[in-house]
Design a protein around this motif. Structure first.
Motif, PDB file in Angstrom:
ATOM      1  N   THR B 253       0.851  -1.200   0.000  1.00 36.41           N
ATOM      2  CA  THR B 253       0.000   0.000   0.000  1.00 36.41           C
ATOM      3  C   THR B 253       0.881   1.242   0.000  1.00 36.41           C
ATOM      4  O   THR B 253       2.063   1.192   0.359  1.00 36.41           O
ATOM      5  N   LYS B 254       0.276   2.352  -0.374  1.00 31.52           N
ATOM      6  CA  LYS B 254       0.965   3.645  -0.348  1.00 31.52           C
ATOM      7  C   LYS B 254       1.566   3.910   1.035  1.00 31.52           C
ATOM      8  O   LYS B 254       2.724   4.318   1.164  1.00 31.52           O
ATOM      9  N   GLU B 255       0.786   3.609   2.078  1.00 36.32           N
ATOM     10  CA  GLU B 255       1.228   3.867   3.444  1.00 36.32           C
ATOM     11  C   GLU B 255       2.467   3.029   3.786  1.00 36.32           C
ATOM     12  O   GLU B 255       3.436   3.529   4.364  1.00 36.32           O
ATOM     13  N   ASN B 256       2.407   1.751   3.438  1.00 33.58           N
ATOM     14  CA  ASN B 256       3.542   0.872   3.736  1.00 33.58           C
ATOM     15  C   ASN B 256       4.807   1.308   3.000  1.00 33.58           C
ATOM     16  O   ASN B 256       5.911   1.269   3.548  1.00 33.58           O
ATOM     17  N   ILE B 257       4.642   1.692   1.741  1.00 39.45           N
ATOM     18  CA  ILE B 257       5.799   2.105   0.940  1.00 39.45           C
ATOM     19  C   ILE B 257       6.433   3.359   1.552  1.00 39.45           C
ATOM     20  O   ILE B 257       7.646   3.417   1.777  1.00 39.45           O
ATOM     21  N   LEU B 258       5.584   4.344   1.832  1.00 37.70           N
ATOM     22  CA  LEU B 258       6.108   5.596   2.384  1.00 37.70           C
ATOM     23  C   LEU B 258       6.733   5.384   3.766  1.00 37.70           C
ATOM     24  O   LEU B 258       7.795   5.930   4.069  1.00 37.70           O
ATOM     25  N   ASN B 274       7.836  11.011  -7.185  1.00 40.56           N
ATOM     26  CA  ASN B 274       6.896  10.074  -7.818  1.00 40.56           C
ATOM     27  C   ASN B 274       7.038   8.653  -7.287  1.00 40.56           C
ATOM     28  O   ASN B 274       6.644   7.683  -7.955  1.00 40.56           O
ATOM     29  N   VAL B 276       5.675   6.588  -4.991  1.00 45.50           N
ATOM     30  CA  VAL B 276       4.592   5.618  -4.821  1.00 45.50           C
ATOM     31  C   VAL B 276       4.033   5.172  -6.176  1.00 45.50           C
ATOM     32  O   VAL B 276       3.828   3.974  -6.417  1.00 45.50           O
ATOM     33  N   GLU B 277       3.836   6.119  -7.058  1.00 47.77           N
ATOM     34  CA  GLU B 277       3.326   5.799  -8.397  1.00 47.77           C
ATOM     35  C   GLU B 277       4.270   4.846  -9.129  1.00 47.77           C
ATOM     36  O   GLU B 277       3.856   3.823  -9.682  1.00 47.77           O
ATOM     37  N   HIS B 280       4.350   1.254  -7.728  1.00 45.69           N
ATOM     38  CA  HIS B 280       3.236   0.409  -8.172  1.00 45.69           C
ATOM     39  C   HIS B 280       3.366   0.028  -9.644  1.00 45.69           C
ATOM     40  O   HIS B 280       3.023  -1.084 -10.040  1.00 45.69           O
TER      41      HIS B 280
END
Lengths: 469, 469
Positions: B253-258, B274, B276-277, B280
């Motif tokens: 997820t975005k949260e996990n990545i960040l 860029n 997160v984008e 994915h």
């Protein structure tokens, strides 16, 4: 009795032992074997006739309660009988300890014993002459083809254990599956092997020393011989396929074969009246090492024995390693069952724990077996290595609880994992060779002092290896 | 102009250079490539965008006379910029000698340059968008499928050179051939990689030091970044697929990545708007080593480059090794042609001599590249290894002709084979670590004395390694 159903593919040595043990644990077991029943039909050639059976294999046999039954099949071999070019022999014991020896055993006799015991179990069924065509890894089912009728059969179970040997169909299904990364290697030596025979004497006796593994080391090539119960020896020639001064390709006529044996193995030649005929008739087999990872998929399928890790025969550990696989697998299953009694087996966890515990050790014996090829074919004839071997035998005789050679650690110390035997054994070998080469071990020195120096140097080498990690 | 016709499968970096060189030698050359022409159509992702180009690669470029043309494509990287968890940076030069550095280069730019040069040759033809389906090894012909029309085409030649990369169809035909023993291994790391971007600043500048290879070593995982000509950096995350505290599977997820980047790579995160984008969208690729033998069959087919020996990227030597393959192959071909002028090339001999000369070295760089994975992701943050590195840099600066680190031997000494760089480099590493660990290299000692001790210890280690052979 547990409800879970295990399908075992392969009823060779590993598959039969595994099937018997799983049945003893109460699982419903179905075994499917590609070959016909060896108890009813003589098998074709191309596999080794006799094997070296030692302490790690014995652990597996004890696990299923057959240690008394196996004894009559075993011929103890206490050391290597080295034959030089002038037909002189030197006996080099495997250990300085009297109770440490290996055994020559017939592959067929051992397999039949295991099949007979397995078939006594009411919850175990064996099907022969069914070749595995493919395995559905995600659903634990497999398709087989009947050799005799050409019909297809599909077997399903809760899990599949692939014990179908070096040419494993189960492993091939994993290789071709492509939905997970599958590391795989097949590495062949430049040498092949051919089995030959020293027949018994007319009164059924042995034509050369019975209780030894005979070696004719010739640098690039070698001959070995292991005794059989009927007075014969099975002889194996290890020779390059096509390279070097001598090779299988060049041995294409009666004259060439006889000239080669007269030149290289004159004493063995005298004992082999059917040499030329056998040489032409018997196949030349490849010598390969197979490794792979993962050994399991989807908590539904797991590989054991040669299917997971085929090795070259030079440490006499192929069957012993496979039997030890069964011991380790059984141990992990037992541990798992204790903590999860009354629940279905969580096979994915069992398989993962099994590979985690075992793979480092089968990798180690694979590498040790290749090492021993070089040791057997040439080091046994090298003065530096002979001096090392003599020193080690003296250590083991005088200090039986203080020193264990690499060979002893691998072969007789079934309580030490192969990976640890490799780590310690290689460091010891290096230590002794360094000390001999540096002239540190003088003639006046007491044996105890020599041993102390070897121990100190070994620890230093192990410490230095750790630094690089 | 020679009459002989060479079919080269693959027009990537290795295939293009090889084709150009074979055409320069006067052979009739046909090149067939699976992908569309990259000069006309943007390529899909999944391959590294930029590469480390160094001295062994330069040999190949010089061989075809393009050393001037390649210069504008190169961005020098003089060392590693190590980023710690607190966003501090330390610069660690690749060598104590000023003229020893590596270059960041765009895979596409380099490939296009080679294709353009190759197409200038009147005796060379390139066909794109044709996928090799199978190779007839015994008759040097190959069947291709046209992606656009689905039609099949068969090409024949005197010989086929397989330069079709890690997933080589030519190698697959050898694997499936079964008429000779084919040793083969594919070994994957537990880590995969994903490419990300640090974009240029608004005025086209670099957001961090341009002339360095940036590393964020985090023990089990790491991030690296190489500069591009447009001011951007290509960032690569090396991370376990599914094991350990952090892994690709868990970054869903975005949260996990960040959260992961904030925790592990806070300074890099600030430079990657860029993230997160891209995370994915971009694929996660495997990291594998491929080895095989023989590389050739029937004097008709031979593998070069990644098709014969794919390696992991951690020494920045993949393309350099492939270019050196072309240099070695060309050298052997030249030697053979001199002694056999006016006769058709005896390709079986050329291929055999090529593998004999080269395989030990590609095996060595494969092993070194895996070693360097461990060095980069964790040793760069280990005090003992940092002390070693500092000492080596001092040796190289003060005694530029007397000391060459393993990294220098591999990367900058294109006159020394990889196998020798491995042998000497590993012994040196072990020598220095032993001496530091034993406290032999005291602070009062002159640098020259330290160097002498390292040299003596290195020779001792090399001698001891010899004893075991």
């Amino acid at each position: 009795m547990k409800q879970e159903h295990i399908l075992i593919i392969g009823a060779g040595l590993c598959g039969s032992l595994l099937a018997l043990r799983m049945a003893q644990r109460g699982y419903k077991v179905t075994v499917v074997e590609r070959r016909p029943d060896m108890r009813k039909q003589h098998q074709d050639a191309g596999r080794s006739i006799n094997l070296a059976f030692s302490d790690r294999g014995l652990k597996g046999i004890k696990l299923v309660g057959l240690e008394e039954q196996i004894k009559p099949l075993c011929i103890p071999m206490h050391g290597r009988m080295i034959h030089d070019l002038e037909s002189n022999t030197v006996f080099s014991p495997y250990s300085g300890r009297e109770n440490e020896f290996i055994n020559s055993i017939s592959r067929t006799d051992l397999n039949i014993m295991l099949l007979n015991e397995a078939e006594k179990m009411p919850n175990l069924n064996i099907h022969f002459s069914l070749k595995c065509e493919r395995v559905d890894l995600e659903h634990a089912s497999a398709v087989f083809k009947d050799y005799t009728t050409n019909e297809q059969h599909t077997f399903s179970a809760d899990i599949i254990l692939g014990a179908d040997g070096a040419g494993s169909s189960v492993r091939k299904s994993m290789y071709l599956h492509k939905k997970f990364l599958f590391s795989f290697s097949q590495n062949y030596l430049e040498h092949g092997y051919k089995e030959l025979t020293i027949p018994p004497t007319q009164d059924g006796g042995y034509r050369t020393e019975k209780n030894a593994l005979h070696i004719w080391p010739r640098g690039e090539n070698m001959l070995i011989a292991l005794p059989n119960l009927d007075g014969s020896f099975t002889v194996t020639l290890f020779l390059s396929y096509s390279k070097g001064e001598h090779n299988f390709d060049a041995l294409d006529t009666k004259e060439n074969i006889l000239a080669y044996f007269e030149d290289q193995y004159p004493d063995a030649l005298k004992l082999m009246p059917n040499l030329v005929e056998e040489f032409h008739e018997n196949p030349t087999g490849p010598l390969g090492t197979i490794k792979c990872s993962p050994w399991h998929a989807y908590g539904k399928v797991c590989l054991l024995g040669d299917a997971a890790h085929a090795i070259v025969p030079f440490y006499g550990q192929g069957m012993n390693a496979s039997f030890e696989d069964v011991v380790v697998f059984d141990h992990i299953l037992k541990k798992h069952s204790k903590t999860n009694s009354d629940q279905p087996t969580r096979w994915a966890e069992v398989f993962e724990a099994y590979q985690h515990e075992r793979k480092k050790d089968t990798d180690a014996i694979a590498d040790l077996a290749v090492d021993n090829f070089y040791e057997m074919k040439s080091h046994t004839a090298n003065p530096l290595f002979q001096e090392k071997r003599k020193l080690e035998t003296a250590f083991e005789a005088e200090f039986p609880h203080e020193y264990h050679s690499k060979y002893s650690l691998v072969t007789f110390h079934e309580d030490i994992p192969y990976s640890e035997a490799l780590r310690r054994g290689r460091a010891q070998d290096k230590a002794i060779l360094n000390l001999i080469d540096d002239g540190v071990l003088t003639e006046e020195m007491e044996l105890q002092e020599k041993l102390n120096k070897v121990k100190t140097e070994t620890e230093e080498i192990l410490h230095e290896d750790e630094l690089l990690k």
